[in-house]
Design a protein around this motif. Structure first.
Motif, PDB file in Angstrom:
ATOM      1  N   THR A 369       0.901  -1.116  -0.057  1.00  0.00           N
ATOM      2  CA  THR A 369       0.181   0.104  -0.081  1.00  0.00           C
ATOM      3  C   THR A 369       0.804   1.319   0.118  1.00  0.00           C
ATOM      4  OG1 THR A 369      -0.157   0.132   2.550  1.00  0.00           O
ATOM      5  CG2 THR A 369      -1.700  -1.040   1.424  1.00  0.00           C
ATOM      6  N   ASP A 370       0.119   2.487  -0.322  1.00  0.00           N
ATOM      7  CA  ASP A 370       0.879   3.663  -0.149  1.00  0.00           C
ATOM      8  C   ASP A 370       2.333   3.792  -0.971  1.00  0.00           C
ATOM      9  OD1 ASP A 370      -0.991   4.729   1.892  1.00  0.00           O
ATOM     10  OD2 ASP A 370      -0.387   3.133   2.864  1.00  0.00           O
ATOM     11  N   ASN A 371       2.232   3.271  -2.247  1.00  0.00           N
ATOM     12  CA  ASN A 371       3.481   3.099  -3.067  1.00  0.00           C
ATOM     13  C   ASN A 371       3.082   3.017  -4.346  1.00  0.00           C
ATOM     14  OD1 ASN A 371       6.247   3.754  -3.404  1.00  0.00           O
ATOM     15  ND2 ASN A 371       6.613   2.537  -1.574  1.00  0.00           N
ATOM     16  N   ALA A 372       4.313   2.746  -5.340  1.00  0.00           N
ATOM     17  CA  ALA A 372       4.207   2.505  -6.598  1.00  0.00           C
ATOM     18  C   ALA A 372       5.501   2.215  -6.890  1.00  0.00           C
ATOM     19  CB  ALA A 372       3.377   3.663  -7.380  1.00  0.00           C
ATOM     20  N   ASP A 373       5.761   1.235  -8.054  1.00  0.00           N
ATOM     21  CA  ASP A 373       6.945   0.878  -8.565  1.00  0.00           C
ATOM     22  C   ASP A 373       6.960   0.579  -9.872  1.00  0.00           C
ATOM     23  OD1 ASP A 373       6.626  -1.794  -8.468  1.00  0.00           O
ATOM     24  OD2 ASP A 373       7.204  -1.581  -6.278  1.00  0.00           O
ATOM     25  N   PHE A 374       8.208   0.679 -10.537  1.00  0.00           N
ATOM     26  CA  PHE A 374       8.311   0.231 -11.990  1.00  0.00           C
ATOM     27  C   PHE A 374       9.705  -0.544 -12.071  1.00  0.00           C
ATOM     28  CE2 PHE A 374       8.822   0.552 -16.432  1.00  0.00           C
ATOM     29  CZ  PHE A 374       7.566   0.588 -17.039  1.00  0.00           C
ATOM     30  N   SER A 375       9.405  -1.546 -12.698  1.00  0.00           N
ATOM     31  CA  SER A 375      10.801  -2.351 -13.005  1.00  0.00           C
ATOM     32  C   SER A 375      11.139  -2.449 -14.462  1.00  0.00           C
ATOM     33  CB  SER A 375      10.362  -4.142 -12.821  1.00  0.00           C
ATOM     34  OG  SER A 375       9.972  -4.056 -11.259  1.00  0.00           O
ATOM     35  N   THR A 376      12.410  -2.247 -14.670  1.00  0.00           N
ATOM     36  CA  THR A 376      12.833  -1.716 -15.923  1.00  0.00           C
ATOM     37  C   THR A 376      14.015  -3.056 -16.402  1.00  0.00           C
ATOM     38  OG1 THR A 376      12.498   0.573 -15.646  1.00  0.00           O
ATOM     39  CG2 THR A 376      13.606  -0.340 -17.801  1.00  0.00           C
ATOM     40  N   PRO A 377      13.498  -4.225 -16.892  1.00  0.00           N
ATOM     41  CA  PRO A 377      14.704  -5.126 -17.279  1.00  0.00           C
ATOM     42  C   PRO A 377      15.035  -4.488 -18.742  1.00  0.00           C
ATOM     43  CG  PRO A 377      12.446  -6.025 -17.654  1.00  0.00           C
ATOM     44  CD  PRO A 377      12.314  -4.739 -17.190  1.00  0.00           C
ATOM     45  N   MET A 385       4.751  -2.022 -14.129  1.00  0.00           N
ATOM     46  CA  MET A 385       4.436  -1.272 -12.963  1.00  0.00           C
ATOM     47  C   MET A 385       3.399  -1.821 -12.009  1.00  0.00           C
ATOM     48  SD  MET A 385       2.352   2.439 -13.938  1.00  0.00           S
ATOM     49  CE  MET A 385       3.670   2.858 -15.160  1.00  0.00           C
ATOM     50  N   ARG A 386       3.875  -1.491 -10.902  1.00  0.00           N
ATOM     51  CA  ARG A 386       2.744  -1.849  -9.977  1.00  0.00           C
ATOM     52  C   ARG A 386       2.244  -0.502  -9.205  1.00  0.00           C
ATOM     53  NH1 ARG A 386       5.251  -6.102  -6.156  1.00  0.00           N
ATOM     54  NH2 ARG A 386       6.551  -4.395  -5.613  1.00  0.00           N
ATOM     55  N   MET A 387       0.857  -0.505  -8.931  1.00  0.00           N
ATOM     56  CA  MET A 387       0.220   0.681  -8.480  1.00  0.00           C
ATOM     57  C   MET A 387      -0.415   0.309  -7.242  1.00  0.00           C
ATOM     58  SD  MET A 387       1.209   3.092 -10.421  1.00  0.00           S
ATOM     59  CE  MET A 387       0.555   4.238  -9.530  1.00  0.00           C
ATOM     60  N   TYR A 388      -0.549   1.146  -6.092  1.00  0.00           N
ATOM     61  CA  TYR A 388      -0.857   0.582  -4.735  1.00  0.00           C
ATOM     62  C   TYR A 388      -2.223   1.534  -4.498  1.00  0.00           C
ATOM     63  CZ  TYR A 388       3.326  -2.215  -4.380  1.00  0.00           C
ATOM     64  OH  TYR A 388       4.759  -2.935  -4.554  1.00  0.00           O
ATOM     65  N   LEU A 389      -2.766   0.884  -3.302  1.00  0.00           N
ATOM     66  CA  LEU A 389      -3.823   1.915  -2.933  1.00  0.00           C
ATOM     67  C   LEU A 389      -3.219   2.470  -1.863  1.00  0.00           C
ATOM     68  CD1 LEU A 389      -6.839  -0.654  -2.499  1.00  0.00           C
ATOM     69  CD2 LEU A 389      -6.630   1.003  -4.100  1.00  0.00           C
ATOM     70  N   PHE A 390      -3.825   3.754  -1.493  1.00  0.00           N
ATOM     71  CA  PHE A 390      -3.272   4.745  -0.354  1.00  0.00           C
ATOM     72  C   PHE A 390      -4.182   4.842   0.695  1.00  0.00           C
ATOM     73  CE2 PHE A 390       0.691   6.631  -1.961  1.00  0.00           C
ATOM     74  CZ  PHE A 390       0.785   5.918  -3.201  1.00  0.00           C
ATOM     75  N   ASP A 404      -0.023  12.018 -12.305  1.00  0.00           N
ATOM     76  CA  ASP A 404       1.372  12.473 -12.213  1.00  0.00           C
ATOM     77  C   ASP A 404       2.358  11.016 -11.580  1.00  0.00           C
ATOM     78  OD1 ASP A 404       0.552  12.816  -9.624  1.00  0.00           O
ATOM     79  OD2 ASP A 404       1.033  15.099  -9.552  1.00  0.00           O
ATOM     80  N   VAL A 405       1.598  10.234 -10.696  1.00  0.00           N
ATOM     81  CA  VAL A 405       2.021   9.350 -10.166  1.00  0.00           C
ATOM     82  C   VAL A 405       2.486   8.249 -11.283  1.00  0.00           C
ATOM     83  CG1 VAL A 405       2.102   7.711  -8.200  1.00  0.00           C
ATOM     84  CG2 VAL A 405       1.568   9.827  -7.854  1.00  0.00           C
ATOM     85  N   VAL A 406       1.450   7.959 -12.183  1.00  0.00           N
ATOM     86  CA  VAL A 406       1.565   7.070 -12.924  1.00  0.00           C
ATOM     87  C   VAL A 406       2.849   7.601 -14.229  1.00  0.00           C
ATOM     88  CG1 VAL A 406       0.409   5.888 -14.883  1.00  0.00           C
ATOM     89  CG2 VAL A 406      -0.877   6.405 -12.699  1.00  0.00           C
ATOM     90  N   ILE A 407       2.603   8.649 -14.409  1.00  0.00           N
ATOM     91  CA  ILE A 407       3.549   9.163 -15.383  1.00  0.00           C
ATOM     92  C   ILE A 407       4.957   9.198 -14.735  1.00  0.00           C
ATOM     93  CG2 ILE A 407       4.538  11.268 -16.624  1.00  0.00           C
ATOM     94  CD1 ILE A 407       1.491  12.330 -16.632  1.00  0.00           C
ATOM     95  N   HIS A 408       4.910   9.606 -13.463  1.00  0.00           N
ATOM     96  CA  HIS A 408       6.384   9.248 -12.834  1.00  0.00           C
ATOM     97  C   HIS A 408       7.012   7.878 -12.840  1.00  0.00           C
ATOM     98  CE1 HIS A 408       9.425   9.801  -9.366  1.00  0.00           C
ATOM     99  NE2 HIS A 408       9.053   8.630  -9.403  1.00  0.00           N
ATOM    100  N   GLU A 409       6.068   6.797 -12.634  1.00  0.00           N
ATOM    101  CA  GLU A 409       6.510   5.566 -12.766  1.00  0.00           C
ATOM    102  C   GLU A 409       6.875   5.170 -13.934  1.00  0.00           C
ATOM    103  OE1 GLU A 409       7.407   4.019 -10.057  1.00  0.00           O
ATOM    104  OE2 GLU A 409       6.101   5.358  -8.725  1.00  0.00           O
ATOM    105  N   ASN A 410       6.131   5.421 -15.149  1.00  0.00           N
ATOM    106  CA  ASN A 410       6.383   5.229 -16.371  1.00  0.00           C
ATOM    107  C   ASN A 410       7.722   5.680 -16.831  1.00  0.00           C
ATOM    108  OD1 ASN A 410       3.860   5.024 -19.193  1.00  0.00           O
ATOM    109  ND2 ASN A 410       6.004   4.355 -19.239  1.00  0.00           N
ATOM    110  N   THR A 411       8.038   6.936 -16.510  1.00  0.00           N
ATOM    111  CA  THR A 411       9.338   7.622 -16.765  1.00  0.00           C
ATOM    112  C   THR A 411      10.399   6.954 -16.376  1.00  0.00           C
ATOM    113  OG1 THR A 411       7.908   9.609 -16.881  1.00  0.00           O
ATOM    114  CG2 THR A 411      10.328   9.870 -16.989  1.00  0.00           C
ATOM    115  N   HIS A 412      10.404   6.240 -15.492  1.00  0.00           N
ATOM    116  CA  HIS A 412      11.521   5.362 -14.889  1.00  0.00           C
ATOM    117  C   HIS A 412      11.887   4.389 -16.105  1.00  0.00           C
ATOM    118  CE1 HIS A 412      12.112   6.797 -10.823  1.00  0.00           C
ATOM    119  NE2 HIS A 412      11.082   6.367 -10.680  1.00  0.00           N
ATOM    120  N   GLY A 413      10.749   3.676 -16.964  1.00  0.00           N
ATOM    121  CA  GLY A 413      11.241   2.989 -17.967  1.00  0.00           C
ATOM    122  C   GLY A 413      11.921   3.684 -19.133  1.00  0.00           C
ATOM    123  N   ILE A 414      11.252   4.914 -19.372  1.00  0.00           N
ATOM    124  CA  ILE A 414      12.076   5.562 -20.309  1.00  0.00           C
ATOM    125  C   ILE A 414      13.550   6.046 -20.197  1.00  0.00           C
ATOM    126  CG2 ILE A 414      11.995   7.935 -21.585  1.00  0.00           C
ATOM    127  CD1 ILE A 414       9.005   7.772 -21.157  1.00  0.00           C
TER     128      ILE A 414
END
Ligand SMILES: *[C@@H]1O[C@H](CO)[C@@H](O)[C@H](O)[C@H]1NC(C)=O
Ligand SMILES: *[C@@H]1O[C@H](CO)[C@@H](O)[C@H](O)[C@H]1NC(C)=O
Ligand SMILES: [Ca+2]
Ligand SMILES: [Zn+2]
Length: 601
Positions: A369-377, A385-390, A404-414
């Motif tokens: 919960t209360d987080n999000a992350d993005f894995s880039t192999p 991308m994993r989005m959680y509940l807050f 903006d949180v989804v974009i933030h995570e996605n940009t890690h991939g870029i």
């Protein structure tokens, strides 16, 4: 061979030793730029410090520099690259392995690895950018001259190395083909390692483990997961929920020629599964389905008075995540994050790069919960991308509904794919990880600006806090946001470091928009000359030409060089002034501010 329990003990001891070795006080002028300490394994009990050799970085301005084969007719990317690296670093052909390259808008990119006895180095790499005249404009290198090189024939079997990696990282080998690679170490030796991907779905672990092929010790790790950390700030103003809108055909046909619902072959889906993205809850069958099929419509009205987990709210969140990640795909595609530049797509339409790696988005992921992350192999394996509940509010709020949180995570991939040519291995030091957080905030900022540049607050919705989730709004006012290059002396956490970089880029953005105005069509038209268009070109261009394991200084240099290559240096002084205004001037070094700009500015 020693019994397994004994081996394990020696692994743990080796890593605990490493952990004490990193107790060096911050500020320190080297370790954050070359190392990263991670807590790994069950309950994060084991400290492991990974090493990434410093990249030297040179840029060559508008004119560029000849490579040794420049006199020959025609331009051969591989030949030019290998000859340049050999002459520049004074190494033989057999030390240079050409790995990958591509033609960007105005630059040809090439990525090489150091090799020994035909075995590539994981972390001794180089990248070159050539301009349209075939001249070298940027060169980054972390090649090393090791004092000792381990024997090239493993004495530890892959099976034993896998067992060590699984135990250490509390996960399971995921079947991705393991490789044998040399690893440059900080004592200037080169170890031979089995490189093994370990995953643990429940804990969200996804790493590449580097296990010594002679001692069976874990020597290093590449963590594909970039986590966000959200903390509440004591600023309470008004909160507003931005309204939903019905967007018709938001896909960009230039970037997604078969639309957003192509299954990668000739058929279309009627769900949130397509060529760029699959968004779902729980499992990949948990996609949102169209509410009408012709025309394809995903019309789910989120009900903020109910928990996010009720069916209509799940579908609304999945739909929103699908829309945002596809939009980020299309916008970044227009500016150069294409198939050949190692983007995320199932079908690459013959445009180069490795396919079968669309982004998988798990909404309301149960792992936390209360987080999000993005894995880039690396290119060819899906970004995740994993989005959680807050949980700060009642009802709870859904990460997938804060754009903006989804974009933030996605940009890690870029950023992870463009830096270093698609390996996912080049933003692993503390400083580079901090830059990564900064690019992610900065691209969210870019998406949410209008004709007047405003202070930007990230993440206001999720915790119902108008102050958002960062320390300060991003701002041109040093009162509103006092962060400077020298602030890094007191920052050791990647998001805190990222705030410094994102604020620098906010200031660059504001200066460009102030000078050239703002384009309302920037998301689909990269050909105009307004400030927001220029900024996004330089953002994407600089990621691709910067070195592996960039620092604030080399990342800044990449922006200046990107401008020299794309715009003939038209914005050189504007850029320098913006960077220098926050301490990252010409002589900035070792986290000490400098406000000077080049003499001709
Ligand atoms: C799939 O969708 C795209 C974009 O909407 C459309 O151009 C194409 O004709 C569709 N293909 C099929 C087989 O229906
Ligand atoms: C959000 O914050 C405002 C102001 O503090 C408060 O009135 C409102 O009830 C909060 N909303 C939720 C869902 O917690
Ligand atoms: Ca790809
Ligand atoms: Zn992040």
């Amino acid at each position: 061979m020693a019994p397994f329990s004994k081996l394990l003990t020696s692994v743990l001891v080796a890593m605990l030793y490493a952990s004490t070795a990193v107790a060096a006080p911050w500020p320190s002028d080297a370790r954050h730029a070359t190392h990263r300490v991670r807590l790994v394994g069950r309950d994060a009990k084991v400290k492991l410090e990974a090493y990434h050799p410093t990249s030297s970085y040179e840029t060559f301005g508008v004119d560029g520099l000849d490579h040794p084969l420049a006199k020959r007719d025609g331009f051969d990317l591989e030949g030019a690259t290998v000859s340049f690296v050999k002459s520049k670093l004074d190494v033989g052909s057999d030390s240079v392995k050409f790995r990958s390259g591509y033609q960007g808008d105005n630059v040809q990119h090439a990525f090489v690895k150091q090799q020994e006895s035909g075995i590539p180095f994981a972390n001794a790499v180089a990248n070159i950018a050539f301009n349209g005249d075939g001249k070298v404009v940027a060169f980054g290198s972390s090649f090393i001259k090791p004092s000792v090189i381990a024997d090239n024939v493993p004495t530890v079997s892959l099976e034993d190395a896998i067992a060590t990696a699984e135990k250490t990282f509390d996960g399971t080998y995921n079947g991705h083909p393991a490789t044998l690679e040399y690893l440059a170490r900080d004592d200037n030796t080169a170890a031979l390692t089995h490189v093994i991907q370990i995953q643990n779905e429940a804990t969200g672990t996804w790493v590449e483990a580097f296990v010594d092929a002679h001692s069976n010790k874990v020597l290093s790790v590449v963590d594909f997961v970039t986590k966000a950390t959200y903390h509440v700030l004591p600023i309470s103003k008004e909160t507003l929920l931005q309204g939903f809108e019905d967007l018709v055909d938001p896909q960009d046909p230039e970037a997604s020629p078969d639309g957003w619902h192509s299954d990668g072959t000739t058929a279309n889906t009627t769900t949130t599964a397509g060529n760029n993205v699959i968004a779902y809850k729980s499992t990949t069958t948990g996609v949102a389905k169209a509410t009408t099929l012709d025309p394809l419509t995903f019309d789910y009205t989120q009900d903020p008075t109910q928990q996010p987990t009720v069916a209509v709210n799940v579908a609304a969140a999945v739909t929103n995540a699908f829309y945002i990640v596809n939009s980020v795909h299309d916008i970044s595609y227009r500016y150069g994050f294409t198939e050949s530049a190692y983007n995320f797509q199932t079908n690459n339409f013959g445009n180069g790069g490795a396919g079968n790696d669309r982004v998988t988005v798990s909404v309301q992921d149960s792992a936390g919960t209360d987080n999000a992350d993005f894995s880039t192999p690396a290119d060819g394996q899906s970004g995740h991308m994993r989005m959680y509940l807050f949980t700060a509010t009642s009802p709870e709020r859904d990460g997938a509904l804060e754009n903006d949180v989804v974009i933030h995570e996605n940009t890690h991939g870029i950023s992870n794919r463009l830096t270093g040519g698609g390996t996912g291995r080049c933003l692993q030091t503390t400083e580079a990880g901090g830059l990564g957080e900064g690019w992610s905030d900065a691209f969210a900022d870019w998406n949410q600006q209008g004709s007047d540049t405003k202070d930007y607050v990230l993440g206001q919705y999720l915790e119902n806090n108008t102050g958002g989730i960062r320390t300060y709004p991003y701002s041109t006012s040093s009162t509103t946001n006092p962060l400077r290059y020298s602030s890094l002396k007191t920052k050791a956490e990647v998001h805190a470091i990222g705030e410094v970089w994102a604020n620098l880029l906010h200031n660059v953005y504001a200066a460009l928009v102030d000078e050239y105005g703002w384009s309302a069509t920037a998301t689909t038209d990269p050909t105009t000359s307004e400030g927001n268009v220029v900024w996004l070109h330089l953002f994407i261009d600089s990621l691709a030409i910067q070195p592996c394991s960039p620092t604030f200084v080399t990342a800044r240099d990449a922006w200046i060089q990107a401008d020299a290559t794309r715009y003939g240096g038209a914005n050189k002084c504007l850029l320098w002034k913006a960077f220098a205004s926050r301490g990252l001037g010409v002589n900035a070094a070792s986290y000490t501010d400098d406000s000077s700009v080049p003499a001709d500015c």
